[in-house]
Design a protein around this motif. Structure first.
Motif: not given
Length: 128
Positions: A3-7, A91-95, A121-122
């Motif tokens: 599991q990977l969780v971005e912040s 600007p983008a969703v960074y994963c 993604g964040t």
């Protein structure tokens, strides 16, 4: 199961900085290559930066070299992306992504398809 969780995402002014974090579950994080990729609306997912399992090897999208820095802390199961001098093109969703196989025997790839685990993604909007 990985599991990977971005912040760390959020609105930032052009010219500003932001630091993203990706916390990973899994006892073998220190054996994985990790990457940051981004996807803007209407565009394909693209490489931002990748880092090898030991942290000793990194690679960046040519257009981002010098502004973005990827790093990792294997003791904390976390990979980071420091983003400086943000522009209206960022600007983008960074994963965050992990390649969990074969990294210690030399696997290395910039291609998103070679990464087997992904975070949600964040969002990183940039105001001008």
């Amino acid at each position: 199961q990985v599991q990977l969780v971005e912040s760390g995402g959020g609105l930032v002014q052009a010219g500003g900085s932001l630091r993203l974090s990706c916390a990973a579950s899994g006892r073998t994080f220190s054996s994985w290559n990790m990457g940051w990729f981004r996807q803007a609306p209407g565009k394909e997912r693209e490489l931002v930066a990748i880092i090898g399992w030991s942290g000793g090897s990194t690679d960046y999208a040519d257009s981002l070299k010098g502004r973005f820095t990827i790093s990792r802390d294997n003791a904390k199961n976390t990979v980071y992306l420091q983003m400086n001098s943000l522009t209206p093109d960022d600007p983008a969703v960074y994963c965050c992504a992990a390649r969990t196989l074969d990294c210690r025997i030399g696997f290395w790839s910039r291609a998103p398809r070679e990464y087997d685990s992904w975070g949600q993604g964040t969002q990183v909007p940039v105001s001008s």
